[in-house]
Scaffold this motif. Structure first.
Motif, PDB file in Angstrom:
ATOM      1  N   ASN A 146      -7.307 -22.682   6.151  1.00 42.04           N
ATOM      2  CA  ASN A 146      -7.217 -24.032   5.610  1.00 42.04           C
ATOM      3  C   ASN A 146      -5.897 -24.250   4.866  1.00 42.04           C
ATOM      4  N   THR A 147      -5.065 -23.201   4.805  1.00 45.00           N
ATOM      5  CA  THR A 147      -3.799 -23.288   4.080  1.00 45.00           C
ATOM      6  C   THR A 147      -2.646 -23.495   5.056  1.00 45.00           C
TER       7      THR A 147
ATOM      8  N   THR B 256       1.640 -24.219   5.509  1.00 36.69           N
ATOM      9  CA  THR B 256       2.974 -24.208   4.912  1.00 36.69           C
ATOM     10  C   THR B 256       3.830 -25.174   5.722  1.00 36.69           C
TER      11      THR B 256
ATOM     12  N   THR C 149       3.297 -25.420   0.196  1.00 34.11           N
ATOM     13  CA  THR C 149       2.051 -24.768   0.586  1.00 34.11           C
ATOM     14  C   THR C 149       0.923 -25.648   0.076  1.00 34.11           C
TER      15      THR C 149
ATOM     16  N   GLU D  84      -3.463 -26.990   0.799  1.00 38.58           N
ATOM     17  CA  GLU D  84      -4.750 -26.870   1.476  1.00 38.58           C
ATOM     18  C   GLU D  84      -5.194 -28.254   1.902  1.00 38.58           C
TER      19      GLU D  84
END
Length: 141
Positions: A48-49, A51, A67, A69
């Motif tokens: 779910n993250t 960059t 970065t 979520e």
């Protein structure tokens, strides 16, 4: 969402740029410089993250790594140093939407950003100041 992963570069194809930039209140010299600006964005996804590495010819030598979520507010600064608050949501496998606020002077300005991927082309649409602008990016190999 894997369609977003990779490096994207502006093609120079912009629609309604002049109208949008004028509504933003950009001075003529900055408007001309921004018209020639090319951005490069690189997306990476881990669960779910996300960059996002952003660079711009408007700010040569600067790169910003964000970065975030999905669905959670991110607080950071833009390449220009202005504070930003942003929430990115997934619309579909090929589209993300971003509600963004940018602090300009003493007030926060609202932006809506949509990014849609179609093969090796991404269309970015930005709405703010009662105007909408779109630009195209191509995926670099």
């Amino acid at each position: 969402m894997a369609n977003f992963v990779g490096r994207w570069e502006d093609t120079g194809d912009k629609k309604n740029f002049e109208e949008f930039a004028t509504a933003m209140g950009l001075p003529a010299d900055i408007l001309e410089k921004y018209r020639a600006t090319k951005h490069t964005i690189q997306y990476g996804i881990n669960g779910n993250t996300w960059t996002m590495n952003l660079s711009s010819t408007f700010f040569p030598g600067k790169e910003k790594v964000y970065t975030f979520e999905i669905g959670k507010e991110m607080n950071d600064t833009g390449l220009d140093g202005n504070p930003i608050k942003s929430v990115v949501t997934v619309v579909s496998d090929n589209e993300i939407s971003e509600d963004m606020k940018v602090k300009m002077g003493d007030s926060w300005k609202d932006y809506k950003v949509s990014r849609k991927v179609d093969g090796d082309t991404m269309t970015t649409t930005v709405s703010a100041f009662g105007k909408t602008m779109s630009s195209k990016q191509r995926k670099l190999k």
